[in-house]
Design a protein around this motif. Structure first.
Motif, PDB file in Angstrom:
ATOM      1  N   SER A   1       9.804   2.841  -5.244  1.00 36.63           N
ATOM      2  CA  SER A   1      10.173   3.573  -6.068  1.00 36.63           C
ATOM      3  C   SER A   1      11.279   3.485  -5.456  1.00 36.63           C
ATOM      4  O   SER A   1      12.341   3.534  -6.269  1.00 36.63           O
ATOM      5  N   ASP A   2      10.867   3.760  -4.195  1.00 41.60           N
ATOM      6  CA  ASP A   2      12.651   4.636  -3.574  1.00 41.60           C
ATOM      7  C   ASP A   2      13.424   3.101  -3.178  1.00 41.60           C
ATOM      8  O   ASP A   2      14.759   3.231  -2.865  1.00 41.60           O
TER       9      ASP A   2
ATOM     10  N   GLN B   1       1.090  -1.208   0.152  1.00 42.90           N
ATOM     11  CA  GLN B   1       0.010   0.274   0.167  1.00 42.90           C
ATOM     12  C   GLN B   1       0.775   0.746  -0.009  1.00 42.90           C
ATOM     13  O   GLN B   1       0.636   2.211  -0.402  1.00 42.90           O
ATOM     14  N   LEU B   2       2.089   1.178   0.698  1.00 42.65           N
ATOM     15  CA  LEU B   2       2.672   2.526   0.899  1.00 42.65           C
ATOM     16  C   LEU B   2       3.510   2.580  -0.545  1.00 42.65           C
ATOM     17  O   LEU B   2       4.301   3.850  -1.232  1.00 42.65           O
ATOM     18  N   ALA B   3       3.375   1.633  -1.372  1.00 45.23           N
ATOM     19  CA  ALA B   3       4.207   1.768  -2.954  1.00 45.23           C
ATOM     20  C   ALA B   3       2.871   2.952  -3.535  1.00 45.23           C
ATOM     21  O   ALA B   3       4.428   3.260  -4.525  1.00 45.23           O
ATOM     22  N   ILE B   4       1.991   2.677  -2.922  1.00 50.40           N
ATOM     23  CA  ILE B   4       1.262   2.719  -4.273  1.00 50.40           C
ATOM     24  C   ILE B   4       1.130   5.021  -3.817  1.00 50.40           C
ATOM     25  O   ILE B   4       0.146   5.070  -4.469  1.00 50.40           O
ATOM     26  N   ILE B   5       0.955   5.226  -3.200  1.00 48.45           N
ATOM     27  CA  ILE B   5       0.832   6.136  -2.415  1.00 48.45           C
ATOM     28  C   ILE B   5       1.271   7.743  -2.180  1.00 48.45           C
ATOM     29  O   ILE B   5       0.392   8.395  -3.170  1.00 48.45           O
ATOM     30  N   PRO B   6       2.796   7.647  -2.862  1.00 43.28           N
ATOM     31  CA  PRO B   6       3.600   8.405  -3.471  1.00 43.28           C
ATOM     32  C   PRO B   6       2.111   8.666  -5.098  1.00 43.28           C
ATOM     33  O   PRO B   6       2.322   9.792  -5.166  1.00 43.28           O
ATOM     34  N   LYS B   7       2.144   7.478  -5.807  1.00 44.92           N
ATOM     35  CA  LYS B   7       1.326   7.420  -6.881  1.00 44.92           C
ATOM     36  C   LYS B   7       0.157   8.499  -6.988  1.00 44.92           C
ATOM     37  O   LYS B   7      -0.280   9.375  -7.857  1.00 44.92           O
TER      38      LYS B   7
ATOM     39  N   ASN C   1      21.820   2.705  -0.680  1.00 47.13           N
ATOM     40  CA  ASN C   1      23.283   3.160  -0.832  1.00 47.13           C
ATOM     41  C   ASN C   1      23.186   1.814   0.072  1.00 47.13           C
ATOM     42  O   ASN C   1      23.045   1.617   1.160  1.00 47.13           O
ATOM     43  N   ILE C   2      24.444   0.953  -0.574  1.00 44.08           N
ATOM     44  CA  ILE C   2      25.000   0.090   0.006  1.00 44.08           C
ATOM     45  C   ILE C   2      25.359   0.202   1.632  1.00 44.08           C
ATOM     46  O   ILE C   2      25.557  -0.455   2.983  1.00 44.08           O
ATOM     47  N   ASP C   3      26.415   1.226   1.641  1.00 40.95           N
ATOM     48  CA  ASP C   3      27.200   1.694   1.979  1.00 40.95           C
ATOM     49  C   ASP C   3      26.478   2.448   3.870  1.00 40.95           C
ATOM     50  O   ASP C   3      26.553   1.760   4.828  1.00 40.95           O
ATOM     51  N   ARG C   4      25.057   2.513   3.111  1.00 42.97           N
ATOM     52  CA  ARG C   4      24.343   3.459   3.867  1.00 42.97           C
ATOM     53  C   ARG C   4      23.844   1.967   5.135  1.00 42.97           C
ATOM     54  O   ARG C   4      23.284   2.184   6.016  1.00 42.97           O
TER      55      ARG C   4
END
Length: 229
Positions: free
Chosen positions: A172-173, A26-32, A178-181
């Protein structure tokens, strides 16, 4: 009194919960939805869905919902009362909010909301992420306008005339990791001779995966760094 402008606004109710697997997509579609100017109301229980959704600055309404079991338990009697209470609360919320559509990700949390939507003649779209639908989604499928599913094998469990293979919504994020993060967040250290393995599972498969990891953790950590969700 609502103005004509208010009445023309697009409104959607999202529901689903009990586990993160019913909430994360659900969180994935909220920005759209936000980019298309949808007003969003999430209806769920005071559980993990409330914690995750409120971080996204989405309006959240709480209902009660009883777990749907396939076996006899005295808890079933109390959970039936919880579900009835959840349906009544959902009726009030949906009638007041007047959504254009309800989108459900399943779980026992979603049944009172979808049933209330059905009674109020609001279209319901449900999404099934698992290979085989759970009891809640089997019941919701009967009253859904459209059913979306993630795996081709799931098709045989669903009414084909209103079911569509879509896959699982992905944030999308995730493309911007980031591998280091990530290493820092998990408390690991970069080691060329020790690759990092992410182990995760959910629903019925989680127990076997977790037991395997626990049983073999000493052997695994000799050669790998382990992130176990």
């Amino acid at each position: 009194m609502k103005t004509q402008k208010d009445l023309n606004k697009k409104r959607i109710v999202l529901t689903g919960g009990g586990t993160a697997g019913h909430v994360i997509p659900q969180l994935a579609i909220i920005p759209k939805l936000k980019s298309q100017n949808w007003q969003i109301l999430y209806i769920g229980t005071n559980n993990i869905e409330k914690t995750l959704v409120e971080k996204e600055n989405i309006d959240f309404a709480t209902i009660s919902a009883g777990k749907l079991r396939r076996y006899f338990s005295f808890k079933n009697f109390f959970d039936i009362l919880k579900t009835i209470s959840g349906i009544i609360t959902s009726l009030k919320l949906i009638y007041k909010y007047k959504p254009n559509i309800i989108f459900s990700k399943g779980g026992f949390v979603s049944f009172p909301v979808c049933f209330a939507a059905f009674l109020l003649k609001k279209p319901v779209i449900t999404h099934e992420s698992d290979l085989s639908p759970g009891l809640a989604n089997k019941m919701i499928a009967l009253i859904s306008t459209k059913i979306l599913y993630a795996f081709p094998e799931t098709k045989k469990y669903l009414p084909i005339e209103k079911s569509f293979l879509t896959g699982i919504p992905i944030r999308s994020d995730l493309k911007d990791g980031n591998i280091d993060r990530g290493i820092n967040i998990c408390g690991l250290t970069p080691q060329k001779n020790k690759p990092i393995i992410l182990i995760m599972g959910g629903s019925q498969g989680a127990t076997n995966i977790n037991n395997f990891v626990i049983k073999n953790i000493a052997l695994l950590t000799k050669s790998y760094q382990i992130i176990h969700i």
